[in-house]
Enzyme design. Structure first.
Site, PDB file in Angstrom:
ATOM      1  N   ARG A 127       0.835  -1.213   0.000  1.00  0.00           N
ATOM      2  CA  ARG A 127       0.000   0.000   0.000  1.00  0.00           C
ATOM      3  C   ARG A 127       0.868   1.261   0.000  1.00  0.00           C
ATOM      4  NH1 ARG A 127      -2.650   1.336   5.926  1.00  0.00           N
ATOM      5  NH2 ARG A 127      -0.783   1.058   7.186  1.00  0.00           N
ATOM      6  N   HIS A 197      -8.984  -3.175   2.530  1.00  0.00           N
ATOM      7  CA  HIS A 197      -9.315  -2.405   3.742  1.00  0.00           C
ATOM      8  C   HIS A 197     -10.318  -1.294   3.388  1.00  0.00           C
ATOM      9  CE1 HIS A 197      -8.719   0.110   7.230  1.00  0.00           C
ATOM     10  NE2 HIS A 197      -7.633  -0.512   7.654  1.00  0.00           N
ATOM     11  N   GLU A 300     -13.824  -4.859   6.152  1.00  0.00           N
ATOM     12  CA  GLU A 300     -12.692  -5.245   5.304  1.00  0.00           C
ATOM     13  C   GLU A 300     -12.771  -6.725   4.916  1.00  0.00           C
ATOM     14  OE1 GLU A 300      -9.150  -3.965   7.441  1.00  0.00           O
ATOM     15  OE2 GLU A 300     -10.378  -2.494   8.492  1.00  0.00           O
TER      16      GLU A 300
HETATM   17  C1  BG6 Z   1      -7.694  -1.709  10.795  1.00  0.00           C
HETATM   18  C2  BG6 Z   1      -7.149  -2.292  12.060  1.00  0.00           C
HETATM   19  O1  BG6 Z   1      -7.818  -2.697   9.840  1.00  0.00           O
HETATM   20  O2  BG6 Z   1      -6.795  -0.704  10.306  1.00  0.00           O
HETATM   21  C3  BG6 Z   1      -6.928  -1.191  13.078  1.00  0.00           C
HETATM   22  O3  BG6 Z   1      -8.066  -3.271  12.539  1.00  0.00           O
HETATM   23  C4  BG6 Z   1      -6.018  -0.103  12.499  1.00  0.00           C
HETATM   24  O4  BG6 Z   1      -6.361  -1.730  14.254  1.00  0.00           O
HETATM   25  C5  BG6 Z   1      -6.641   0.379  11.199  1.00  0.00           C
HETATM   26  O5  BG6 Z   1      -5.900   0.952  13.410  1.00  0.00           O
HETATM   27  C6  BG6 Z   1      -5.870   1.482  10.487  1.00  0.00           C
HETATM   28  O6  BG6 Z   1      -4.558   1.140  10.285  1.00  0.00           O
HETATM   29  P1  BG6 Z   1      -3.547   2.174   9.635  1.00  0.00           P
HETATM   30  O7  BG6 Z   1      -2.212   1.499   9.674  1.00  0.00           O
HETATM   31  O8  BG6 Z   1      -4.024   2.429   8.239  1.00  0.00           O
HETATM   32  O9  BG6 Z   1      -3.619   3.425  10.475  1.00  0.00           O
END
Ligand code: BG6
Length: 332
Positions: A127, A197, A300
Site C-alpha cells: 500500500r 481495507h 474489510e
Molecule cells: C484496521 C485495524 O484494519 O486498520 C486497526 O483493525 C487499524 O487496528 C486500522 O488501526 C488502520 O490502520 P492504519 O495502519 O491504516 O492506520
C-alpha cells in the site's frame, strides 16, 4: 497453527504460476502523461496527476465514476450515478509516496495489522509503493476494467524475503468488483495475511448498522483478543476493532439516514475486519479529518487469523469482493 480444514481450503489454489510477460512490465511507470497516452479510453478513462507525481486513473462510465491511485493500487472513490459516494476518503488524506491514503480501499499485503517487528510497516508494504498500470478496457455491459500489478524487487526483499507477483483487477459498473491475485514466485512456502481495507461513507455512524454477521464469532482486538459471539446487528457508539471469523455470507452496511445499504458479496474470504477508530484514536491520526469517525466505518474483506493464505512455491490465490447499493430494507 493451521487446522486441517484450513489447509484443505488452501489447496484449492489455482495452478497458474506467473502472469504472462506482457502483463508484468519490468519498470514502474509513474509518468501520468505517458500513462494517459497509453491507457486513456475516449471520455471514459483518463490518467492525471492528482498531486505532484501522483497519478490517478479516473473512470467515468454510464453506471458510475471511480478513481484509482497508482500508489498502492488503491481505489479512492466509487460513486454510482445519482448516489452519494460509496467510499469514504478523508479530507485530510496525504498523497505522497510511502504513505497510504486514509480512505478508499488500501490493499494490505503480505501481512495484515501491526508486524511483530516494529521496524516493519503496519498492514504490509504494497500500500506504500507505486504499482504498474497494466490495462484498461471497456466491458460489454458498459462497465470499465482497470488492472494494476506489483511484484518483488530489492526494496520489497529488504522487508519480506520472498518473490511474488500481485495483480488487482478492478471492475467499475453499477457494482464495484475487486479481485486480488497473488502468485508465490519464490522457491519456498509463504504465509500471507491480507485485506481489502474498505472505508465506507455513511451519513451518520450512530444511525448505521452492519448486518450479516449475526451469530458469528469475532476476536475483539480491544479486549485482549477475546473471542465473543455477535448477537444481531453491529452498532457503533465507541471505538470498535474486530476480526470476524468464518464469515461466508453477504454483509450489509445499513445507512438509515440515506435509506440505503452497501451490499458486500465476498469471494474466497472467510474473515472480515470491522473497524471504527472513534474519537481519541482518530484524533491521533493527522490524516483523519475532524469528526470523520461519524462519517465512516471499515468493513474489510480479509484473509486473516486462521483464514490466512498458505502458498507453496508457484501457487496462486485470488480473493475479492463485489460492492453494490440497495435500497434499505432493515434486517435484524
Ligand atoms: C484496521 C485495524 O484494519 O486498520 C486497526 O483493525 C487499524 O487496528 C486500522 O488501526 C488502520 O490502520 P492504519 O495502519 O491504516 O492506520
Amino acid at each position: 497453527m493451521l487446522g486441517v480444514q484450513a489447509l484443505g481450503r488452501q489447496r484449492e489454489c489455482q495452478t497458474e504460476r506467473r502472469f504472462p510477460k506482457a502483463l508484468t512490465p519490468s519498470m514502474v511507470n509513474t509518468d501520468a502523461t505517458d500513462l494517459d497516452r497509453q491507457f486513456a479510453i475516449d471520455s471514459t478513462v483518463r490518467v492525471f496527476d492528482a498531486a505532484a507525481s501522483y497519478p490517478i486513473i479516473e473512470v467515468t462510465n454510464a453506471h458510475s465514476t471511480a478513481s484509482i491511485a497508482l500508489h498502492g493500487g488503491q481505489v479512492l472513490a466509487f460513486q454510482p450515478r445519482g448516489q452519494d459516494p460509496v467510499l469514504w476518503l478523508s479530507k485530510d488524506a496525504i498523497y505522497r509516496e510511502g504513505k497510504s491514503v486514509r480512505g478508499g480501499i488500501p490493499v494490505c499485503w503480505p501481512w495484515f495489522g501491526v508486524h511483530p517487528d516494529p521496524a516493519l510497516p503496519a498492514h504490509g508494504f504494497v500500500r506504500n509503493r507505486f504499482w504498474q498500470l497494466t490495462s484498461t478496457a471497456q466491458l460489454d455491459d458498459g462497465g470499465t476494467e482497470v488492472v494494476l500489478f506489483t511484484e518483488d524487487d530489492e526494496q520489497s526483499h529488504a522487508l519480506w524475503p520472498y518473490s511474488f507477483q500481485l495483480q488487482l483487477r478492478v471492475r467499475i459498473g453499477t457494482t464495484l468488483s475487486l479481485a486480488l491475485t497473488m502468485i508465490n514466485t519464490s522457491t519456498e512456502r509463504v504465509q500471507i495475511t491480507t485485506a481489502l481495507h474498505s472505508y465506507f461513507d455513511v451519513a451518520d455512524i450512530g444511525k448505521t448498522t452492519v448486518a450479516g454477521l449475526d451469530s458469528v464469532e469475532y476476536i475483539d482486538t480491544l479486549q485482549n483478543h477475546r473471542r465473543i459471539r455477535q448477537h444481531g446487528l453491529i452498532r457503533f457508539d465507541a471505538e470498535l476493532d474486530r476480526i470476524y471469523q468464518q464469515t461466508q455470507g453477504i454483509e450489509r452496511v445499513q445507512d438509515a439516514l440515506r435509506q440505503r445499504t452497501i451490499r458486500l458479496q465476498k469471494q474466497r474470504s472467510e474473515s472480515t475486519v470491522v473497524w471504527n477508530p472513534w474519537i481519541d484514536k482518530s484524533a491521533r491520526m493527522t490524516d483523519f479529518e475532524k469528526e470523520g469517525h461519524r462519517r465512516m466505518l471499515c468493513v474489510e474483506t480479509a484473509k486473516v487469523g486462521a483464514d490466512l493464505i498458505s502458498l507453496e512455491a508457484g501457487e496462486s490465490y485470488t480473493f475479492g469482493v463485489d460492492m453494490s447499493l440497495e435500497t434499505l430494507c432493515p434486517t435484524v
